[in-house]
Structure formats: structure tokens, C-alpha cells
Design an enzyme around this catalytic site. Sequence first.
Site: not given
Length: 450
Positions: A80, A158, A182
Site C-alpha cells: 500500500k 481504503s 480497510s
Amino acid sequence: MIGANISIAALGAGLRSGTISSRALVEEALEKALRPDGEGGRAFTRIHVDAARQAARQSDDRFASGSARSALDGLPISIKDLCDVSGEATTAGAIALSDATPAAEDAPIVQRLRAAGAAIVGRTNMTEFAFSGLGLNPHYGNPRSPWRRAEGRIAGGSSSGAAVSVADGMAVAAIGSDTGGSIRVPAAFCGLVGFKPTAARVPRDGCFELSATLDSLGPLARSVADCHAVDAILADAPLPLQTPGRRWRLGLAPAYLLDGCDATVLAAYEHALTLLEQAGADLFPLPKDALQLAGQLTATGSFATLEGWGRHGDMLMRIADRMDPRVYVRFEKGRDAAPGLLAELRGIRSALIDHFAMLTDGLDAIVGPTVAIVPPREADLEDYEAYCRTNGLILRNTAVANFIDGCAVTIPATRPGYAPVGISFTGAHGRDATILSLAGWAEAMLAGAA
């Protein structure tokens, strides 16, 4: 070769036998990520072509000499965009930070992945500063779920790019963060497994901090076994998978986790419960008002707003005109928050932790739908009120694990021909081995009944 039916263990066996090579796997991942008509342009903020190829060459040399490092050696992995990579700016999905000072060193989890021999193919897209469960990003694009992609169905967030990188075969597994769901929301929306470990299990140093209280790091992958393999590297300690020597004991989702669920989600959840009970699980109803403290916590305030503004407020004000306004306006609420609100939230959280411990005494986990709805269309979220309402509903169920400082796994419970649905197993602090073991058993039972 990187696909739904090929596990990390199977890929490792192929690498050891010489029937496949790391270079072939990495080239396949890069080709998919760089395909002009694919999702790579939205799933990644940066693709590490040269570094991934170099890692693959080195891995093949190790396999040839019989000195492979780990189960992840030679495998393409994505990280990420909030993880530090030496020599690169950590933007956390914010284009305004693209000229920030480059990181002096890799985050510890990136160091561990490299030491394990993983080929890091790139940094994945995300909601700006990880502050939404929808996965939308106006700067780098909106990664889309594989389900009805042409309709613009969201991947969830997310960690939106992380999930799409695995779902589309651009990585074998992905590293995401989870402050309120997330990892698990995008895993559910993309038909994957997502594991949110107990927060202290995986070091968060060198990763953008949204909430010191709630943040955790973990894997998204195609199976529980794959998540287990990745978690072992991230935590530098494999979890001992186990069977209880008795029937699994599951608490059923109370009304708080079921209100507002759409028909597709409820049907998939109930079908999964039937199969799990037939396979050997005992199911126990919980009090109707169970977990209402989680709703009280959410209604009172937001750890992410208060802690995020407290840590990053000066920076956020400097770049406000270059931020997603839907993100900034929610951060900004932390500027004028009432004194003592954070302490009040901590008090409610402490009571919720005690409440969850009481609820799950004698149980292995609480089982419930991961997300109350199926992936919505981007077009239906353009209105700010719809954005906020949907974001809150999407994160409601998953946030419980973060509130209680616990652990949770989502696995697919999708019925053929229907939208992707995940079911989650949530356990108390430190029950990671139990939760992963239970999820692995349930995954096998659901797959066997398909």
C-alpha cells in the site's frame, strides 16, 4: 499462472522444482499491471519494474542453489502507498505529497518482505490518507471491483488498489492497512480473503499513521493459507494454526451488524451459516442489544479524525487546496473538537472491549457479514451525503474489530451468479491463531459445498 486456483504453497513448490521461475511470475504480474486496458493504472500509484525484475533474478538464483529464503521468495507482492520505500516519497494516496522528502529507509514490513525474497511490484492506490472505506481517489483514479466492472462498481477501501492488484493477478498477495475495515472491506468487495491481525502483531513504523489507536497492517490474498503465509513474514513469527478438539463455537451477529444489510448479503450469510452448522459449528444467538456500544462510539466521535488531525493538522492545512475535499472536511472536524472528546472515546472503547470479552466468553468468534451491502457504483456516491452515508454503513461491521483491539478475517461467501459477499470471524485481542484457524476451516467447508 497467478490465479484463483494457485496458492502460494503451490507456486513455491513450482519454484523449488524448477517448473516455473520467479522471472516468469513477475513478468506476468508486470504485464497485467502495465496493460493499457487493464486496472493497473488505477490500482498502482507506482510500479517498480526494474526492482521487481532484479528481485526475480536474484530469487531464481537462490532457488537454483537450493537457498530459498521463505514461502514468499520470488513471488510478486504489492504494498500500500502508505509504506515507506527507501528513496521514494510516501504519498499515502495524496498527490500533494509527491514532492515530499524521500524516505531514508524501508518501513520494517518492507524490509521483512525483501529479506524474505519477495518481489515488490509496486505501491497500490488508496483513499487519500486511508480516510474512507470506499477506496475512491480523485488523483490516481478509482480502482474497480471485478464484479460488474463496466458499471463502475467500487473496490472498497481504503486499500482499494491492494485488493484489485490481487484480484486481477498483478500480485500474489498485497499488504494493506486497516483502521476501521480497510483490508476487509476491499477483500470482501473483490472476492478475496483479508486478515486484520491484532494491531501490535505487525510493526507499523514507517507507515503513514491515521489513528495510533486503531491502525493495523495485514495481508489480502486469495486464501486463508496465503494470508497466513504473508502474515508470518510481516510479523516475523508464524501463527500456530490449530483445531479446537471440539466443534467450533460461534456467536451470531446481533442486530447491530445486520440492520440495513441488503437481501443479497443476508441470503449469503444465512446460507453460509447453514453450511457451517452442518459441517460442525455450534451457533449461539447473542443478546439483541449486543455491540450497541460500537454504535455509541461511532456516534460520539472519530479516533481517526481526532488523532489524524492532531498528528497531521499542520500538513493538512498546507495542502488542503490539493486534497480530496471529502477527505479534508472530515479531518478538519478534529480542529474544533470539544476538549476531552478523545478521552471520552477512550472510555467508551474500554467499556466495549470489556463488553466484547463478556459476549465471547466460551466462544471462538463472532460471525457476521463483513459489509452490509454489495459494491455500489461510483456514480451513486457523487453526492457528499451519499458518500458519507455509504461510507459509514460499509465500515460499521468491520470497525468493531478495531474498536476492541481484536483480530478478524473475511472470507468469500459468494453464491454463484451473485455479487461478492464476505463473512467475517472476529475475535478478541491476541486470538489471531484461533481466528485464522477457524477461517481456514470455514473456507474449506464453504468451498466443499459449492
